[in-house]
Design a protein around this motif. Structure first.
Motif, mmCIF file in Angstrom:
data_model
loop_
_atom_site.group_PDB
_atom_site.id
_atom_site.type_symbol
_atom_site.label_atom_id
_atom_site.label_comp_id
_atom_site.label_asym_id
_atom_site.label_seq_id
_atom_site.Cartn_x
_atom_site.Cartn_y
_atom_site.Cartn_z
ATOM 1 N N ALA B 99 0.841 -1.203 0.000
ATOM 2 C CA ALA B 99 0.000 0.000 0.000
ATOM 3 C C ALA B 99 0.877 1.254 0.000
ATOM 4 C CB ALA B 99 -0.924 -0.009 1.214
ATOM 5 N N LEU B 100 1.988 1.213 0.756
ATOM 6 C CA LEU B 100 2.919 2.351 0.784
ATOM 7 C C LEU B 100 3.512 2.584 -0.607
ATOM 8 C CD1 LEU B 100 4.594 4.470 2.393
ATOM 9 C CD2 LEU B 100 6.292 2.667 2.774
ATOM 10 N N SER B 101 3.890 1.504 -1.252
ATOM 11 C CA SER B 101 4.462 1.595 -2.593
ATOM 12 C C SER B 101 3.444 2.194 -3.575
ATOM 13 C CB SER B 101 4.874 0.188 -3.039
ATOM 14 O OG SER B 101 5.554 0.253 -4.235
ATOM 15 N N LEU B 102 2.212 1.745 -3.438
ATOM 16 C CA LEU B 102 1.131 2.258 -4.292
ATOM 17 C C LEU B 102 0.924 3.753 -4.055
ATOM 18 C CD1 LEU B 102 -1.055 1.186 -6.292
ATOM 19 C CD2 LEU B 102 -2.575 0.989 -4.351
ATOM 20 N N PHE B 103 0.960 4.165 -2.796
ATOM 21 C CA PHE B 103 0.775 5.578 -2.461
ATOM 22 C C PHE B 103 1.915 6.422 -3.042
ATOM 23 C CE2 PHE B 103 2.075 9.032 0.395
ATOM 24 C CZ PHE B 103 0.977 9.870 0.232
ATOM 25 N N LEU B 104 3.160 5.946 -2.867
ATOM 26 C CA LEU B 104 4.309 6.715 -3.359
ATOM 27 C C LEU B 104 4.310 6.801 -4.893
ATOM 28 C CD1 LEU B 104 7.072 5.367 -0.932
ATOM 29 C CD2 LEU B 104 6.208 7.707 -1.027
ATOM 30 N N GLY B 105 3.919 5.718 -5.538
ATOM 31 C CA GLY B 105 3.824 5.728 -7.004
ATOM 32 C C GLY B 105 2.752 6.698 -7.480
ATOM 33 N N SER B 106 1.622 6.708 -6.789
ATOM 34 C CA SER B 106 0.529 7.630 -7.158
ATOM 35 C C SER B 106 0.956 9.081 -6.909
ATOM 36 C CB SER B 106 -0.722 7.321 -6.333
ATOM 37 O OG SER B 106 -1.059 5.986 -6.473
ATOM 38 N N PHE B 107 1.674 9.303 -5.794
ATOM 39 C CA PHE B 107 2.195 10.641 -5.486
ATOM 40 C C PHE B 107 3.093 11.120 -6.630
ATOM 41 C CE2 PHE B 107 5.758 13.169 -3.850
ATOM 42 C CZ PHE B 107 5.091 14.217 -3.246
ATOM 43 N N PHE B 108 3.945 10.237 -7.118
ATOM 44 C CA PHE B 108 4.857 10.580 -8.210
ATOM 45 C C PHE B 108 4.084 11.046 -9.437
ATOM 46 C CE2 PHE B 108 6.940 9.261 -12.140
ATOM 47 C CZ PHE B 108 8.155 9.922 -12.041
ATOM 48 N N VAL B 109 3.057 10.285 -9.810
ATOM 49 C CA VAL B 109 2.297 10.605 -11.034
ATOM 50 C C VAL B 109 1.529 11.922 -10.858
ATOM 51 C CG1 VAL B 109 0.422 9.841 -12.542
ATOM 52 C CG2 VAL B 109 2.158 8.224 -11.831
ATOM 53 N N VAL B 110 0.924 12.105 -9.684
ATOM 54 C CA VAL B 110 0.166 13.346 -9.444
ATOM 55 C C VAL B 110 1.119 14.549 -9.459
ATOM 56 C CG1 VAL B 110 -1.194 14.588 -7.707
ATOM 57 C CG2 VAL B 110 -1.691 12.195 -8.185
ATOM 58 N N PHE B 111 2.283 14.380 -8.819
ATOM 59 C CA PHE B 111 3.286 15.448 -8.792
ATOM 60 C C PHE B 111 3.735 15.809 -10.216
ATOM 61 C CE2 PHE B 111 7.164 17.659 -7.967
ATOM 62 C CZ PHE B 111 7.136 18.084 -6.654
ATOM 63 N N GLN B 112 3.924 14.792 -11.045
ATOM 64 C CA GLN B 112 4.304 15.039 -12.441
ATOM 65 C C GLN B 112 3.212 15.805 -13.165
ATOM 66 O OE1 GLN B 112 7.873 14.198 -12.542
ATOM 67 N NE2 GLN B 112 7.140 14.005 -14.616
ATOM 68 N N GLY B 113 1.961 15.451 -12.876
ATOM 69 C CA GLY B 113 0.829 16.142 -13.505
ATOM 70 C C GLY B 113 0.803 17.610 -13.132
ATOM 71 N N VAL B 114 1.038 17.899 -11.832
ATOM 72 C CA VAL B 114 1.067 19.294 -11.370
ATOM 73 C C VAL B 114 2.211 20.049 -12.061
ATOM 74 C CG1 VAL B 114 1.450 20.762 -9.335
ATOM 75 C CG2 VAL B 114 -0.015 18.732 -9.151
ATOM 76 N N GLU B 115 3.361 19.367 -12.169
ATOM 77 C CA GLU B 115 4.534 19.976 -12.816
ATOM 78 C C GLU B 115 4.235 20.303 -14.280
ATOM 79 O OE1 GLU B 115 8.431 18.066 -11.983
ATOM 80 O OE2 GLU B 115 8.607 18.065 -14.169
ATOM 81 N N TRP B 116 3.552 19.421 -14.958
ATOM 82 C CA TRP B 116 3.191 19.640 -16.362
ATOM 83 C C TRP B 116 2.287 20.872 -16.492
ATOM 84 C CZ3 TRP B 116 2.157 15.307 -20.385
ATOM 85 C CH2 TRP B 116 3.280 14.471 -20.467
ATOM 86 N N VAL B 117 1.299 20.958 -15.609
ATOM 87 C CA VAL B 117 0.366 22.097 -15.680
ATOM 88 C C VAL B 117 1.145 23.406 -15.517
ATOM 89 C CG1 VAL B 117 -1.571 23.221 -14.500
ATOM 90 C CG2 VAL B 117 -1.634 20.756 -14.904
ATOM 91 N N MET B 118 2.076 23.422 -14.548
ATOM 92 C CA MET B 118 2.862 24.643 -14.316
ATOM 93 C C MET B 118 3.740 24.975 -15.525
ATOM 94 S SD MET B 118 3.862 23.998 -10.338
ATOM 95 C CE MET B 118 4.971 25.370 -10.201
#
Lengths: 89, 193
Positions: B99-118
């Motif tokens: 579950a921790l691995s899943l959370f960290l992986g999802s965090f990575f993708v969401v963070f990348q999405g925010v970075e793209w928008v910026m």
């Protein structure tokens, strides 16, 4: 006898002349480039794209070979353990 | 068991490598070559740039923020590795780390999405320059792989909670996850640094 000799001589002369004619080919991007960074990039990509498939396939094949050898060794040990002495003698 | 009995009842041979794991390894090798092609094209384009790289007038990529995101992704790989170790001892104990691995992986993708928008707001798009094209194509393809890895890990976690996950399924998901984690530092080094 003289005709074949003349023909061989003419052929050799023609080959020598032809081999001396071409100039250096500047089509090799890893050999010549006005931009040195570009030349280095080509060399690096040559190395990566040549070595990576060989290393990946070779690595997987080696790993499989080791796994199969280990499984066969374990099976041989299990087979040896299974063979019990015949009680009837 | 005598030799005759063994011949009559041969032991079922376990495969040296489960088919799903081997299939995933072969797939990952092809993916590796796909990314190698992208890296090669990028390196040639970077080498051909006459006025420096990245081109002048282009927004700078967020190096420090992405370093943090890189750490999160690497940590997810470590968590999944130890989840596999725990699974060997007692499958139920792997739930937390997966579950921790899943959370960290999802965090990575969401963070990348925010970075793209910026970055898009700052003017870096797919069509503004070669730099933008390579950035969005390479990071986007990696993000697509990351999303698939997250879905796979979610599926494995669901099966684990139901008690029907077997070791070969977890290993298959791990192989793909480790590929996604392992290729990212190379992307970061090439694109951001």
């Amino acid at each position: 006898m003289k005709r074949p000799l003349n023909f061989a001589l003419a052929l050799c002369s023609a080959l020598i002349v032809l081999s001396a004619m071409p100039d250096v080919a500047y089509a090799c991007p890893g050999c010549f480039s006005g931009n040195d960074a570009n030349r280095v990039a080509y060399i690096v990509t040559f190395v990566i794209l040549t070595a990576l498939p060989l290393a990946s396939v070779g690595g997987v094949a080696y790993w499989l070979f080791k796994r199969v050898a280990a499984a066969e060794a374990a099976e041989a040990v299990a087979d040896a353990d299974d063979v019990s002495p015949n009680p009837a003698g | 068991m005598t030799a005759t009995e063994r011949r009559m009842n041969p032991r079922k041979r376990e495969p040296a490598v489960p088919s799903n794991v081997l299939g995933m390894i072969i797939f990952v090798v092809t993916e590796l070559m796909f990314f190698a092609g992208l890296f090669s094209a990028f390196m040639i384009a970077e080498g051909m740039a006459v006025d420096g790289w990245p081109p002048a007038g282009q927004p700078r990529l967020p190096v420090e923020e992405t370093a943090l995101n890189t750490v999160a992704l690497l940590a997810s790989g470590v968590a999944l590795y130890f989840a596999g170790r725990r699974f060997d001892d007692e499958p139920a104990r792997a739930t937390g780390l997966m579950a921790l691995s899943l959370f960290l992986g999802s965090f990575f993708v969401v963070f990348q999405g925010v970075e793209w928008v910026m970055l898009i707001r700052e003017g870096l798009t797919l069509t503004t320059s070669t730099h933008g094209s390579f950035f969005y194509v390479m990071v986007g393809i990696h993000a697509l792989h990351a999303v698939i890895a997250i879905l796979s890990l979610g599926w494995a976690l669901w099966r684990l909670r139901k008690g029907i996950l077997d070791k070969s399924q977890l290993t298959t998901v791990q192989v793909f996850w480790f590929f996604v984690v392992g290729i990212w530092p190379v992307l970061y080094w090439q694109l951001y640094l």
